[in-house]
Design an enzyme around this catalytic site. Structure first.
Site, PDB file in Angstrom:
ATOM      1  CG  PHE A  21       0.030  -0.595   2.236  1.00 22.16           C
ATOM      2  CD1 PHE A  21       0.876   0.482   3.467  1.00 22.16           C
ATOM      3  CD2 PHE A  21       0.380  -1.393   2.940  1.00 22.16           C
ATOM      4  CE1 PHE A  21       1.812   0.074   3.631  1.00 22.16           C
ATOM      5  CE2 PHE A  21       1.260  -1.762   4.014  1.00 22.16           C
ATOM      6  CZ  PHE A  21       1.918  -0.952   5.072  1.00 22.16           C
ATOM      7  CB  SER A  22       4.746   1.657   0.819  1.00 23.16           C
ATOM      8  OG  SER A  22       4.476   1.034   2.151  1.00 23.16           O
ATOM      9  CE  LYS A  71       9.926  -4.613   7.301  1.00 25.71           C
ATOM     10  NZ  LYS A  71       9.518  -5.029   8.374  1.00 25.71           N
ATOM     11  CG  ASN A  92      11.016   0.219   8.458  1.00 25.81           C
ATOM     12  OD1 ASN A  92      11.688   1.206   8.884  1.00 25.81           O
ATOM     13  ND2 ASN A  92       9.713   0.501   8.457  1.00 25.81           N
ATOM     14  CG  ASP A 105       8.261  -2.248  10.121  1.00 27.38           C
ATOM     15  OD1 ASP A 105       7.133  -1.197   9.430  1.00 27.38           O
ATOM     16  OD2 ASP A 105       9.606  -2.682  10.720  1.00 27.38           O
ATOM     17  N   GLY A 128       3.526 -11.638  21.438  1.00 26.90           N
ATOM     18  CA  GLY A 128       4.672 -12.418  20.177  1.00 26.90           C
ATOM     19  C   GLY A 128       5.798 -12.029  21.054  1.00 26.90           C
ATOM     20  CB  ALA A 129       8.693 -13.082  21.651  1.00 24.50           C
ATOM     21  N   GLY A 131       9.427 -10.056  15.035  1.00 24.72           N
ATOM     22  CA  GLY A 131      10.218  -9.758  14.420  1.00 24.72           C
ATOM     23  C   GLY A 131       9.098  -8.053  14.714  1.00 24.72           C
ATOM     24  N   GLY A 247      -4.352  -0.968  13.520  1.00 26.28           N
ATOM     25  CA  GLY A 247      -3.890  -1.918  12.426  1.00 26.28           C
ATOM     26  C   GLY A 247      -2.961  -1.087  11.877  1.00 26.28           C
TER      27      GLY A 247
HETATM   28  P1  ATR Z   1       6.414 -11.052  13.078  1.00 25.21           P
HETATM   29  O1  ATR Z   1       7.105  -9.792  11.922  1.00 25.21           O
HETATM   30  O2  ATR Z   1       4.582 -10.627  12.512  1.00 25.21           O
HETATM   31  O3  ATR Z   1       5.975 -10.700  14.721  1.00 25.21           O
HETATM   32  P2  ATR Z   1       6.952 -13.604  13.492  1.00 25.21           P
HETATM   33  O4  ATR Z   1       8.418 -13.067  13.366  1.00 25.21           O
HETATM   34  O5  ATR Z   1       7.068 -14.232  12.480  1.00 25.21           O
HETATM   35  O6  ATR Z   1       6.551 -12.467  12.582  1.00 25.21           O
HETATM   36  O7  ATR Z   1       6.548 -13.994  14.430  1.00 25.21           O
HETATM   37  C1  ATR Z   1       4.976 -14.217  15.014  1.00 25.21           C
HETATM   38  C2  ATR Z   1       4.732 -13.998  16.528  1.00 25.21           C
HETATM   39  O8  ATR Z   1       2.939 -14.871  16.537  1.00 25.21           O
HETATM   40  C3  ATR Z   1       5.675 -15.031  16.945  1.00 25.21           C
HETATM   41  O9  ATR Z   1       5.881 -14.641  18.501  1.00 25.21           O
HETATM   42  C4  ATR Z   1       4.728 -16.609  17.195  1.00 25.21           C
HETATM   43  O10 ATR Z   1       4.769 -17.374  18.293  1.00 25.21           O
HETATM   44  P3  ATR Z   1       5.837 -18.430  18.849  1.00 25.21           P
HETATM   45  O11 ATR Z   1       7.136 -17.509  18.580  1.00 25.21           O
HETATM   46  O12 ATR Z   1       5.650 -18.796  19.704  1.00 25.21           O
HETATM   47  O13 ATR Z   1       5.758 -18.894  17.073  1.00 25.21           O
HETATM   48  C5  ATR Z   1       2.710 -16.064  17.345  1.00 25.21           C
HETATM   49  N1  ATR Z   1       2.095 -16.639  17.064  1.00 25.21           N
HETATM   50  C6  ATR Z   1       2.117 -17.329  15.688  1.00 25.21           C
HETATM   51  N2  ATR Z   1       1.212 -17.713  16.045  1.00 25.21           N
HETATM   52  C7  ATR Z   1       0.038 -17.868  16.868  1.00 25.21           C
HETATM   53  C8  ATR Z   1      -0.706 -18.505  16.910  1.00 25.21           C
HETATM   54  N3  ATR Z   1      -2.372 -18.596  16.667  1.00 25.21           N
HETATM   55  N4  ATR Z   1      -0.668 -18.218  18.683  1.00 25.21           N
HETATM   56  C9  ATR Z   1      -0.044 -17.412  19.362  1.00 25.21           C
HETATM   57  N5  ATR Z   1       0.779 -16.871  19.095  1.00 25.21           N
HETATM   58  C10 ATR Z   1       0.636 -16.271  17.528  1.00 25.21           C
END
Ligand code: ATR
Length: 283
Positions: A21-22, A71, A92, A105, A128-129, A131, A247
């Protein structure tokens, strides 16, 4: 768009790029401010990344956004890195003036949240943990969050991220836990951030990571998922009369920060937001 012999080129490199979309967002902003810039998307194969950066330098391209899968790898071809981009370990945005890399980001998420309230001195839970969590968490620490709790399915990944942030000395109070415990943390939190793909199209009816009955009215709930606009998590926030942050705002503000880096000017946020809403077909 009136392209002339003096038009400045900025763009996006990624693989793929055609759904970005950028281009629409930046070109609308350039037009609104009557700036002689144009933004184009370049699909760059990972094997050609170095050549692409060198070529862009030679062609006097002014700036790039960088997306998946470049990235991290692009950093080795840059002369300088912004401090936070270096800590995050991903870029980015590139400014070709000094071949410097930035990560907008994370700041995009902070600016989105700060439409409602400052993150300073706040107690924040981030789900989440990966990127996105990494980029946002370092910025939360830099902007003065009091406490960050990283919740993830894979706890080791959350612990690794927490350690990296602790080592940056930007914040002292970081905890980790399983994402299954999320509802226990919300009562004491000011802000909840989702960076997992839970609720993302086509899985728009996934069970939300947290539910309304555990949210208080002052809780800011930011979902980095922008498709759909109103995710299951944001629906829960609305049900709880809490404060939802969409978002799309993160997309908007990451773009706005890149725009500032390239042009030195403040972008027309309203114009960029209108185009984003239209491009993403949200209205
Ligand atoms: P992004 O760059 O969008 O952060 P990513 O690096 O793939 O994408 O990270 C996705 C995150 O969503 C991870 O923390 C992942 O958890 P895990 O490290 O345990 O895999 C989390 N995630 C993905 N699907 C999930 C789900 N169904 N429920 C909970 N956490 C989820």
């Amino acid at each position: 768009m009136n392209i002339t012999g003096s038009t400045n080129i900025v763009g996006l490199i990624g693989n793929p790029v055609e759904h970005s979309f950028s281009p629409q967002m930046h070109n609308a902003a350039f037009k609104a401010l009557n700036l002689d810039y144009t933004y184009v998307a370049f699909d760059v194969n990972p094997a050609d990344l170095k050549t692409a950066i060198n070529g862009a330098k030679s062609l006097n391209i002014k700036g790039f956004n960088v997306t998946i899968p470049h990235k991290i790898n692009v950093m080795k071809y840059l002369d300088k890195l912004d401090d936070i981009a270096k800590l995050i370990g991903a870029v980015n945005t590139i400014d070709f003036k000094d071949l410097k890399g930035y990560n907008t980001d994370g700041i995009g998420a902070i600016k989105a949240i700060e439409e409602i309230d400052s993150v300073k001195n706040k107690n924040i839970v981030i789900a989440g943990a990966g990127g996105a969590s990494r980029a946002i968490s370092f910025y939360l620490a830099k902007y003065g969050a009091d406490k960050i709790t990283i919740l993830n399915r894979n706890i080791d990944k959350a612990k690794n991220l927490a350690n990296d942030i602790l080592n940056s000395n930007l914040i002292e109070d970081i905890k980790t836990d399983s994402i299954s415990q999320i509802n226990n943390y919300l009562n004491d939190s000011d802000i909840l951030i989702n960076t997992t793909p839970v609720g993302m199209s086509p899985n728009i009816n996934d069970k939300p990571i947290a539910s309304a009955e555990n949210m208080h009215e002052d809780l800011i709930v930011f979902d980095a998922v922008y498709n759909p606009n109103e995710t299951v998590l944001l629906k829960e926030a609305i049900k709880a009369n809490a404060k939802p942050v969409y978002g799309i705002k993160m997309l908007l503000y990451q773009g706005a920060e890149s725009f500032k880096i390239w042009t030195g000017q403040n972008p027309p946020i309203d114009v960029m937001e209108d185009i984003l809403i239209k491009t993403l077909n949200l209205k």
